[in-house]
Design a protein around this motif. Structure first.
Motif, mmCIF file in Angstrom:
data_model
loop_
_atom_site.group_PDB
_atom_site.id
_atom_site.type_symbol
_atom_site.label_atom_id
_atom_site.label_comp_id
_atom_site.label_asym_id
_atom_site.label_seq_id
_atom_site.Cartn_x
_atom_site.Cartn_y
_atom_site.Cartn_z
ATOM 1 N N GLU A 170 0.798 -1.174 -0.245
ATOM 2 C CA GLU A 170 0.170 -0.009 0.066
ATOM 3 C C GLU A 170 0.775 1.128 0.014
ATOM 4 O OE1 GLU A 170 -3.339 0.657 -0.135
ATOM 5 O OE2 GLU A 170 -3.188 -1.893 -0.701
ATOM 6 N N CYS A 171 0.492 2.403 -0.290
ATOM 7 C CA CYS A 171 1.074 4.242 -1.075
ATOM 8 C C CYS A 171 1.200 3.738 0.843
ATOM 9 C CB CYS A 171 0.476 4.537 -1.164
ATOM 10 S SG CYS A 171 0.798 6.308 -0.593
ATOM 11 N N ILE A 172 2.433 4.637 1.631
ATOM 12 C CA ILE A 172 2.376 5.095 2.169
ATOM 13 C C ILE A 172 2.122 6.305 2.279
ATOM 14 C CG2 ILE A 172 3.407 3.043 3.676
ATOM 15 C CD1 ILE A 172 6.514 4.038 3.203
ATOM 16 N N ARG A 173 2.234 7.240 1.240
ATOM 17 C CA ARG A 173 2.230 8.786 1.468
ATOM 18 C C ARG A 173 3.361 9.094 1.995
ATOM 19 N NH1 ARG A 173 -3.340 10.315 0.809
ATOM 20 N NH2 ARG A 173 -4.761 8.392 1.679
ATOM 21 N N CYS A 174 4.593 8.990 1.143
ATOM 22 C CA CYS A 174 5.715 9.554 2.071
ATOM 23 C C CYS A 174 6.158 10.530 1.242
ATOM 24 C CB CYS A 174 6.901 8.343 1.711
ATOM 25 S SG CYS A 174 6.969 7.721 -0.037
ATOM 26 N N GLY A 175 5.374 10.830 -0.389
ATOM 27 C CA GLY A 175 5.704 11.688 -0.706
ATOM 28 C C GLY A 175 6.769 11.714 -2.143
ATOM 29 N N GLN A 176 7.957 10.498 -1.651
ATOM 30 C CA GLN A 176 9.006 10.934 -2.793
ATOM 31 C C GLN A 176 9.071 10.670 -3.843
ATOM 32 O OE1 GLN A 176 12.022 7.460 -1.255
ATOM 33 N NE2 GLN A 176 11.384 7.375 0.293
ATOM 34 N N CYS A 177 7.254 10.336 -4.710
ATOM 35 C CA CYS A 177 7.802 10.434 -5.759
ATOM 36 C C CYS A 177 7.305 11.309 -6.360
ATOM 37 C CB CYS A 177 6.249 9.579 -6.144
ATOM 38 S SG CYS A 177 4.837 9.921 -5.040
ATOM 39 N N SER A 178 6.891 12.737 -5.333
ATOM 40 C CA SER A 178 6.594 14.326 -6.096
ATOM 41 C C SER A 178 8.376 14.736 -5.602
ATOM 42 C CB SER A 178 5.563 14.736 -5.097
ATOM 43 O OG SER A 178 4.124 13.717 -5.061
ATOM 44 N N PRO B 183 3.250 12.371 -8.292
ATOM 45 C CA PRO B 183 2.195 10.820 -8.504
ATOM 46 C C PRO B 183 1.618 10.058 -7.645
ATOM 47 C CG PRO B 183 4.829 11.594 -9.325
ATOM 48 C CD PRO B 183 4.262 11.813 -8.488
ATOM 49 N N GLN B 184 1.913 10.402 -6.276
ATOM 50 C CA GLN B 184 0.543 10.050 -5.355
ATOM 51 C C GLN B 184 -0.899 10.009 -5.586
ATOM 52 O OE1 GLN B 184 1.284 11.784 -1.968
ATOM 53 N NE2 GLN B 184 -0.316 10.685 -1.284
ATOM 54 N N GLN B 185 -0.788 11.802 -6.075
ATOM 55 C CA GLN B 185 -2.137 12.025 -6.286
ATOM 56 C C GLN B 185 -3.126 11.376 -7.255
ATOM 57 O OE1 GLN B 185 -3.090 13.691 -3.782
ATOM 58 N NE2 GLN B 185 -4.870 13.614 -4.344
ATOM 59 N N VAL C 111 12.268 5.151 -7.017
ATOM 60 C CA VAL C 111 12.085 5.695 -5.737
ATOM 61 C C VAL C 111 10.819 5.052 -4.741
ATOM 62 C CG1 VAL C 111 12.953 7.705 -6.145
ATOM 63 C CG2 VAL C 111 10.944 8.077 -5.830
ATOM 64 N N CYS C 112 9.759 4.571 -5.101
ATOM 65 C CA CYS C 112 8.828 4.075 -4.052
ATOM 66 C C CYS C 112 8.781 2.874 -3.092
ATOM 67 C CB CYS C 112 7.706 3.674 -5.554
ATOM 68 S SG CYS C 112 6.256 2.981 -4.005
ATOM 69 N N PRO C 113 8.962 3.427 -1.812
ATOM 70 C CA PRO C 113 9.309 2.362 -1.146
ATOM 71 C C PRO C 113 7.929 0.793 -0.941
ATOM 72 C CG PRO C 113 8.517 4.344 0.026
ATOM 73 C CD PRO C 113 8.710 4.466 -1.541
ATOM 74 N N SER C 114 6.953 1.073 -1.520
ATOM 75 C CA SER C 114 5.864 0.190 -2.129
ATOM 76 C C SER C 114 6.267 -0.882 -3.098
ATOM 77 C CB SER C 114 4.744 1.003 -1.448
ATOM 78 O OG SER C 114 4.423 1.723 -0.255
ATOM 79 N N HIS C 115 6.849 -0.312 -3.849
ATOM 80 C CA HIS C 115 6.941 -0.710 -5.770
ATOM 81 C C HIS C 115 5.840 -1.035 -6.057
ATOM 82 C CE1 HIS C 115 10.698 -2.136 -3.915
ATOM 83 N NE2 HIS C 115 10.875 -3.080 -2.861
ATOM 84 N N ILE C 116 5.177 0.324 -6.022
ATOM 85 C CA ILE C 116 3.940 0.059 -7.120
ATOM 86 C C ILE C 116 4.807 0.751 -8.212
ATOM 87 C CG2 ILE C 116 1.919 2.027 -6.874
ATOM 88 C CD1 ILE C 116 2.159 2.370 -4.087
ATOM 89 N N PRO C 117 3.600 0.198 -9.020
ATOM 90 C CA PRO C 117 4.095 0.279 -10.792
ATOM 91 C C PRO C 117 3.726 1.190 -11.026
ATOM 92 C CG PRO C 117 2.632 -1.816 -10.628
ATOM 93 C CD PRO C 117 2.607 -1.170 -9.347
ATOM 94 N N LEU C 118 3.628 2.544 -10.562
ATOM 95 C CA LEU C 118 2.987 3.731 -10.777
ATOM 96 C C LEU C 118 3.154 4.236 -12.429
ATOM 97 C CD1 LEU C 118 4.827 5.609 -8.056
ATOM 98 C CD2 LEU C 118 2.596 5.813 -7.944
ATOM 99 N N VAL C 119 4.474 4.161 -13.115
ATOM 100 C CA VAL C 119 4.402 4.152 -14.692
ATOM 101 C C VAL C 119 3.343 4.053 -15.037
ATOM 102 C CG1 VAL C 119 5.320 4.322 -16.787
ATOM 103 C CG2 VAL C 119 6.511 5.320 -14.634
HETATM 104 S S1 SF4 Z 1 6.600 6.846 -3.393
HETATM 105 FE FE1 SF4 Z 1 4.719 5.436 -3.228
HETATM 106 S S2 SF4 Z 1 4.599 5.109 -0.829
HETATM 107 FE FE2 SF4 Z 1 5.204 7.306 -1.381
HETATM 108 S S3 SF4 Z 1 3.974 8.371 -1.950
HETATM 109 FE FE3 SF4 Z 1 4.352 7.511 -3.755
HETATM 110 S S4 SF4 Z 1 3.155 5.954 -4.687
HETATM 111 FE FE4 SF4 Z 1 2.750 6.655 -2.349
#
Ligand code: SF4
Ligand code: SF4
Length: 497
Positions: A360-368, A377-379, A409-417
């Motif tokens: 799950e996304c932990i809302r760390c904000g690293q993607c932004s 990206p998180q949004q 950089v996503c620590p949750s390994h979400i395949p955002l792209v």
């Molecule tokens: S980097 Fe991954 S876990 Fe962190 S806010 Fe973005 S989507 Fe969520």
């Protein structure tokens, strides 16, 4: 001038370093598969099954101003013309020509050799580029002749030598081995597009290439600039911002601002076409990854990945996975029988590892923080995941360049792209469908309007006819009356006599 940097992005240490950059001539393949896809559909072949073709012979010709020719890269016999899989983001099948080699490598007579390009008009040179089959070889595959002939008031030509994908070194190799040819290629492009200056941008980890170009550059309109090694410095809009401090707005293009970007392989291909009359039949491909000793190969277009993989030196006997293009923006290759095309810059051969577990996304904000476009990206991920594509579009989803910095950089390994590229494709399809419906509605409205107008026109014609008939009758009545009165007057006169 810009400050040679941009916000976001990531510094990725090249995991596949080599002591010395080289180029190995790949052996001739037994067969080639040439995709006939063009930017706006499928090109039409001009050969038939059973035909014998030479290296450099046109196998699909130009049908409109946007097309480029396709050439055979081996001599042999056309085996088939049918749809096949190629390594393409769309996952679509494309019409392809398969040619079986005769092992002879017989070339067309190209009558080339060290011509002075200044003897040609710009239009002739654009035609040579088009007929030589040159497209952007950095990945986009946009027809080069269109870019260089459509730009208005061109002030800067940028030659993109950044090759920001970690591990890819095909352009680095070209700059080291063919600096003279690349400088001449830049001069040809400068002449065609009429730019005031050219900037060759090279990342600062490519010192040998930088020195080689400096040694051969005698043209004071050509600057060779080093920029910090940072992914995604090679993205066109980011590079323009970094070099010139000019922002290309969303939905706009560099050529609208009088700027042209070309990559190193394309520039070398322009040199080959104009100076040596050699069409685009081969390219340099980097073969790298933790499963092989990294190297560059000059390979004929249409050669299978398998053929090239068989020439690489493996570092182990583990099971491998394959990827083409780049470790960040590339795509996985599931079938290694697929062909190398004009935009194939690299093949990654890596030891197979288990897929990371998505959490799950932990809302760390690293993607932004790393997004070079300044997106959220998180949004975007939340909107796309909940199928709220409209909201994602409002958050500038179409501006995403699919650089995968957020994935990295996503620590949750979400395949955002993957989410973003699916949503972009879906929205694009929806827009096409919407436009189709709108256009059908417009056509229907126009038809109704036309029928109504015809009805009114017909009614008016009837009214006019009726009116004319009435006037004619009145006139006839009047004339009749006149005649009767005249006859009566004559009769009365006669009676008096
Ligand atoms: S980097 Fe991954 S876990 Fe962190 S806010 Fe973005 S989507 Fe969520
Ligand atoms: S893939 Fe898109 S959203 Fe992710 S960092 Fe790159 S531009 Fe930003």
């Amino acid at each position: 001038m810009g400050n040679y940097s941009f916000n976001g992005g990531i510094v990725i240490k090249n995991p596949y370093l080599v002591n010395k950059v080289e180029i190995i001539q790949a052996s001739l393949p037994k067969k080639i598969i040439l995709p006939l896809q063009k930017f706006d559909g499928n090109a039409k072949p001009c050969v038939s099954v059973g035909d014998y073709v030479l290296v450099g012979q046109v196998v699909a010709s130009i049908e409109n101003g946007f097309d480029v020719s396709s050439h055979s890269s081996i001599s042999g016999v056309v085996l088939s013309i049918d749809t096949q899989d190629i390594a393409h983001k769309s996952g679509f099948k494309f019409q392809c020509i398969t040619i079986k080699s005769d092992g002879e490598d017989k070339w067309i007579d190209n009558k080339g050799g060290n011509v002075d390009f200044l003897h040609y008009s710009k239009e002739t040179l654009v035609g040579i580029v088009q007929k030589s089959g040159i497209v952007g070889m950095g990945g986009a595959g946009f027809p080069t002749h269109v870019k260089i002939s459509k730009v208005l008031n061109c002030h800067t030509l940028i030659i993109n030598g950044t090759e920001c994908e970690p591990g890819v070194m095909c352009d680095d190799a070209l700059m080291q081995f063919y600096p003279k040819e690349i400088i001449l290629g830049v001069e040809i492009l400068l002449y065609i597009c009429g730019a005031v200056r050219a900037i060759i941008a090279i990342e600062d980890d490519k010192q040998a290439a930088y020195q080689a170009l400096l040694t051969f550059n005698r043209n004071d309109r050509i600057n060779i600039n080093q920029i910090p090694t940072k992914y995604t410095s090679g993205a066109e809009k980011l590079l323009i911002k970094a070099l010139l401090d000019i922002e290309i707005l969303s939905g706009s293009f560099a050529i609208n601002e009088g700027i042209i970007c070309q990559n190193i392989s394309t520039t070398k291909a322009v040199f080959d076409a104009v100076i040596n009359h050699k069409p685009l039949v081969s390219r340099i491909v980097t073969v790298t990854g933790n499963g092989v000793y990294p190297n560059n190969f000059e390979v004929r277009l249409g050669t299978s990945f398998e053929h090239l993989i068989s020439m690489a030196s493996p570092t182990n006997t583990k099971e491998h996975s394959y990827r083409t293009g780049g470790m960040m923006m590339g795509i996985d290759v599931v079938d290694i029988n697929m062909p190398i095309v004009k935009t194939t810059s690299a093949i990654f051969i890596n030891n197979k590892v288990p897929e990371p577990i998505v959490q799950e996304c932990i809302r760390c904000g690293q993607c932004s923080e790393v997004c070079p476009i300044g997106l959220l990206p998180q949004q975007l991920y939340w909107y796309v995941k909940s199928k709220n594509f409209e909201k994602a579009l409002n958050y500038n989803l179409p501006d995403c360049i699919e650089c995968a910095c957020c994935d990295y950089v996503c620590p949750s390994h979400i395949p955002l792209v993957s989410y973003f590229s699916f949503a972009k494709m879906f929205s694009k399809q929806q827009t096409i469908e919407k436009n189709k419906v709108n256009s059908a509605r417009e056509r229907f409205k126009y038809r109704e309007h036309r029928l109504e107008r015809n009805k009114l026109e017909r009614a008016q014609i009837m009214l006019d006819k009726k009116k004319a008939l009435k006037e004619k009758m009145v006139k006839e009545q009047f004339q009749k009356q006149k005649i009767t009165e005249t006859i009566q007057r004559l009769k009365q006169a006669k009676d008096k006599i």
